[in-house]
Design a protein around this motif. Structure first.
Motif, PDB file in Angstrom:
ATOM      1  N   GLY A   1       0.768  -1.238   0.000  1.00 33.48           N
ATOM      2  CA  GLY A   1       0.000   0.000   0.000  1.00 33.48           C
ATOM      3  C   GLY A   1       0.798   1.287   0.000  1.00 33.48           C
ATOM      4  N   GLY A   2       2.116   1.200   0.000  1.00 33.22           N
ATOM      5  CA  GLY A   2       2.938   2.407  -0.049  1.00 33.22           C
ATOM      6  C   GLY A   2       3.421   2.670  -1.467  1.00 33.22           C
ATOM      7  N   PRO A   3       4.045   3.823  -1.692  1.00 32.25           N
ATOM      8  CA  PRO A   3       4.621   4.073  -3.017  1.00 32.25           C
ATOM      9  C   PRO A   3       5.647   2.994  -3.349  1.00 32.25           C
ATOM     10  CG  PRO A   3       4.685   6.056  -1.672  1.00 32.25           C
ATOM     11  CD  PRO A   3       4.276   4.926  -0.777  1.00 32.25           C
ATOM     12  N   HIS A   4       5.687   2.582  -4.587  1.00 28.44           N
ATOM     13  CA  HIS A   4       6.638   1.572  -5.036  1.00 28.44           C
ATOM     14  C   HIS A   4       8.068   2.063  -4.797  1.00 28.44           C
ATOM     15  CE1 HIS A   4       8.891  -0.998  -7.770  1.00 28.44           C
ATOM     16  NE2 HIS A   4       7.860  -1.830  -7.696  1.00 28.44           N
ATOM     17  N   ALA A   5       8.968   1.142  -4.512  1.00 29.88           N
ATOM     18  CA  ALA A   5      10.375   1.487  -4.260  1.00 29.88           C
ATOM     19  C   ALA A   5      10.966   2.289  -5.412  1.00 29.88           C
ATOM     20  CB  ALA A   5      11.187   0.214  -4.019  1.00 29.88           C
ATOM     21  N   GLY A   6      10.565   1.971  -6.629  1.00 34.26           N
ATOM     22  CA  GLY A   6      11.070   2.716  -7.784  1.00 34.26           C
ATOM     23  C   GLY A   6      10.650   4.172  -7.769  1.00 34.26           C
ATOM     24  N   VAL A   7       9.457   4.439  -7.279  1.00 37.93           N
ATOM     25  CA  VAL A   7       8.977   5.820  -7.158  1.00 37.93           C
ATOM     26  C   VAL A   7       9.819   6.573  -6.132  1.00 37.93           C
ATOM     27  CG1 VAL A   7       7.029   7.254  -6.413  1.00 37.93           C
ATOM     28  CG2 VAL A   7       6.636   5.268  -7.880  1.00 37.93           C
ATOM     29  N   LEU A   8      10.062   5.945  -4.980  1.00 34.71           N
ATOM     30  CA  LEU A   8      10.871   6.591  -3.937  1.00 34.71           C
ATOM     31  C   LEU A   8      12.281   6.860  -4.440  1.00 34.71           C
ATOM     32  CD1 LEU A   8       9.744   4.545  -0.811  1.00 34.71           C
ATOM     33  CD2 LEU A   8       8.936   6.799  -1.550  1.00 34.71           C
TER      34      LEU A   8
ATOM     35  N   VAL B   1      14.098  10.843   2.159  1.00 35.17           N
ATOM     36  CA  VAL B   1      12.718  10.869   1.674  1.00 35.17           C
ATOM     37  C   VAL B   1      11.829  10.723   2.899  1.00 35.17           C
ATOM     38  CG1 VAL B   1      10.988   9.756   0.219  1.00 35.17           C
ATOM     39  CG2 VAL B   1      13.381   9.875  -0.550  1.00 35.17           C
ATOM     40  N   ARG B   2      10.892  11.634   3.052  1.00 31.50           N
ATOM     41  CA  ARG B   2      10.029  11.675   4.234  1.00 31.50           C
ATOM     42  C   ARG B   2       8.561  11.514   3.840  1.00 31.50           C
ATOM     43  NH1 ARG B   2      12.920  13.850   8.596  1.00 31.50           N
ATOM     44  NH2 ARG B   2      14.941  14.685   7.972  1.00 31.50           N
ATOM     45  N   ASN B   3       7.783  11.020   4.790  1.00 39.00           N
ATOM     46  CA  ASN B   3       6.341  10.940   4.564  1.00 39.00           C
ATOM     47  C   ASN B   3       5.694  12.230   5.065  1.00 39.00           C
ATOM     48  OD1 ASN B   3       6.107  10.733   7.354  1.00 39.00           O
ATOM     49  ND2 ASN B   3       5.665   8.541   7.335  1.00 39.00           N
ATOM     50  N   GLY B   4       4.380  12.291   5.000  1.00 36.62           N
ATOM     51  CA  GLY B   4       3.659  13.494   5.396  1.00 36.62           C
ATOM     52  C   GLY B   4       3.856  13.899   6.843  1.00 36.62           C
TER      53      GLY B   4
ATOM     54  N   TYR C   1      15.695   1.482   2.478  1.00 34.28           N
ATOM     55  CA  TYR C   1      14.270   1.673   2.759  1.00 34.28           C
ATOM     56  C   TYR C   1      14.046   1.374   4.230  1.00 34.28           C
ATOM     57  CZ  TYR C   1      14.075   1.500  -2.302  1.00 34.28           C
ATOM     58  OH  TYR C   1      14.288   1.750  -3.634  1.00 34.28           O
ATOM     59  N   ARG C   2      13.540   2.345   4.976  1.00 35.27           N
ATOM     60  CA  ARG C   2      13.420   2.204   6.433  1.00 35.27           C
ATOM     61  C   ARG C   2      12.034   1.788   6.905  1.00 35.27           C
ATOM     62  NH1 ARG C   2      17.157   7.025   8.896  1.00 35.27           N
ATOM     63  NH2 ARG C   2      19.121   6.166   8.113  1.00 35.27           N
ATOM     64  N   LYS C   3      11.002   2.265   6.224  1.00 37.37           N
ATOM     65  CA  LYS C   3       9.643   1.905   6.624  1.00 37.37           C
ATOM     66  C   LYS C   3       8.702   2.165   5.467  1.00 37.37           C
ATOM     67  CE  LYS C   3       7.555   4.316   9.668  1.00 37.37           C
ATOM     68  NZ  LYS C   3       7.138   4.971  10.874  1.00 37.37           N
ATOM     69  N   VAL C   4       7.522   1.601   5.546  1.00 40.24           N
ATOM     70  CA  VAL C   4       6.533   1.796   4.489  1.00 40.24           C
ATOM     71  C   VAL C   4       6.079   3.249   4.511  1.00 40.24           C
ATOM     72  CG1 VAL C   4       4.252   1.138   3.641  1.00 40.24           C
ATOM     73  CG2 VAL C   4       5.771  -0.595   4.613  1.00 40.24           C
ATOM     74  N   ALA C   5       6.157   3.880   3.365  1.00 39.35           N
ATOM     75  CA  ALA C   5       5.698   5.267   3.244  1.00 39.35           C
ATOM     76  C   ALA C   5       4.194   5.254   3.061  1.00 39.35           C
ATOM     77  CB  ALA C   5       6.374   5.937   2.055  1.00 39.35           C
ATOM     78  N   LYS C   6       3.521   6.118   3.752  1.00 38.89           N
ATOM     79  CA  LYS C   6       2.076   6.274   3.606  1.00 38.89           C
ATOM     80  C   LYS C   6       1.779   7.730   3.279  1.00 38.89           C
ATOM     81  CE  LYS C   6       0.847   2.072   4.713  1.00 38.89           C
ATOM     82  NZ  LYS C   6       0.083   1.206   3.861  1.00 38.89           N
ATOM     83  N   GLY C   7       0.868   7.938   2.363  1.00 44.12           N
ATOM     84  CA  GLY C   7       0.488   9.295   1.996  1.00 44.12           C
ATOM     85  C   GLY C   7       1.529   9.958   1.115  1.00 44.12           C
ATOM     86  N   GLU C   8       1.563  11.276   1.185  1.00 45.58           N
ATOM     87  CA  GLU C   8       2.501  12.027   0.365  1.00 45.58           C
ATOM     88  C   GLU C   8       3.928  11.810   0.852  1.00 45.58           C
ATOM     89  OE1 GLU C   8       1.559  16.154  -0.062  1.00 45.58           O
ATOM     90  OE2 GLU C   8      -0.540  15.722  -0.509  1.00 45.58           O
ATOM     91  N   VAL C   9       4.875  11.892  -0.070  1.00 46.26           N
ATOM     92  CA  VAL C   9       6.295  11.827   0.272  1.00 46.26           C
ATOM     93  C   VAL C   9       7.000  13.020  -0.350  1.00 46.26           C
ATOM     94  CG1 VAL C   9       6.419   9.322   0.565  1.00 46.26           C
ATOM     95  CG2 VAL C   9       6.764  10.303  -1.698  1.00 46.26           C
ATOM     96  N   TRP C  10       8.100  13.424   0.265  1.00 44.80           N
ATOM     97  CA  TRP C  10       8.912  14.517  -0.253  1.00 44.80           C
ATOM     98  C   TRP C  10      10.367  14.226   0.069  1.00 44.80           C
ATOM     99  CZ3 TRP C  10      11.353  17.550   3.542  1.00 44.80           C
ATOM    100  CH2 TRP C  10      10.852  17.428   4.831  1.00 44.80           C
ATOM    101  N   ALA C  11      11.262  14.868  -0.655  1.00 37.48           N
ATOM    102  CA  ALA C  11      12.687  14.584  -0.503  1.00 37.48           C
ATOM    103  C   ALA C  11      13.464  15.853  -0.166  1.00 37.48           C
ATOM    104  CB  ALA C  11      13.238  13.970  -1.775  1.00 37.48           C
ATOM    105  N   GLU C  12      14.493  15.660   0.637  1.00 35.13           N
ATOM    106  CA  GLU C  12      15.407  16.743   1.003  1.00 35.13           C
ATOM    107  C   GLU C  12      16.819  16.249   0.714  1.00 35.13           C
ATOM    108  OE1 GLU C  12      15.743  19.638   4.803  1.00 35.13           O
ATOM    109  OE2 GLU C  12      15.740  17.493   5.235  1.00 35.13           O
ATOM    110  N   ALA C  13      17.534  16.972  -0.151  1.00 31.89           N
ATOM    111  CA  ALA C  13      18.868  16.547  -0.568  1.00 31.89           C
ATOM    112  C   ALA C  13      19.915  17.589  -0.182  1.00 31.89           C
ATOM    113  CB  ALA C  13      18.895  16.329  -2.076  1.00 31.89           C
TER     114      ALA C  13
END
Length: 108
Positions: A6-13, A86-89, A47-59
Motif C-alpha cells: 500500500g505504499g509508493p513503489h520502491a522505484g517511485v521513492l 525521503v520523508r512521509n507526510g 528503505y526504512r519503513k513503508v511510506a504512507k500518503g505524500e512523500v517529499w525529498a530533502e537533498a
C-alpha cells in the motif's frame, strides 16, 4: 504506483530521491556546466519503513564546493556524494539514498 503493502513503489521513492540529488547538485555546481558534464555514477538506497500518503525529498551535497571545484580546476574529475532523505507526510524518514556524482570535464 503503489506496491503490495500500500505504499509508493520502491522505484517511485528512488526516482524522487535521485531527482532531488540532481537538483541539489545543480544548485551548488550549476555554474560549472560550461566546463563539465554532471553524471550520477552510483547510488545506495536504504528503505526504512513503508511510506504512507505524500512523500517529499530533502537533498544535500556532502563535502564542500571548494574541494570539488578545486579538483576540477586541477584538471581532474571530482567525485562527490549527495545525501537524500525521503520523508512521509508526518516528516518521518522512510528512505535514505546516497548518490555518487562526478563532473566530467568537456573534451576538447
Amino acid at each position: 504506483m503503489h506496491n503490495h503493502v500500500g505504499g509508493p513503489h520502491a522505484g517511485v521513492l528512488f526516482t524522487l530521491a535521485e531527482s532531488a540529488s540532481g537538483a541539489a547538485m545543480l544548485s551548488v555546481f550549476g555554474d560549472q556546466l560550461e566546463r563539465a558534464v554532471p553524471l550520477a555514477t552510483s547510488a545506495r538506497v536504504e528503505y526504512r519503513k513503508v511510506a504512507k500518503g505524500e512523500v517529499w525529498a530533502e537533498a544535500r551535497v556532502l563535502g564542500t564546493r571548494e574541494e570539488v571545484v578545486g579538483t576540477l580546476d586541477a584538471g581532474e574529475r571530482p567525485v562527490f556524494e549527495v545525501g537524500v532523505d525521503v520523508r512521509n507526510g508526518d516528516g518521518e524518514v522512510v528512505c535514505v539514498v546516497n548518490v555518487t556524482w562526478t563532473l566530467r570535464p568537456h573534451r576538447r
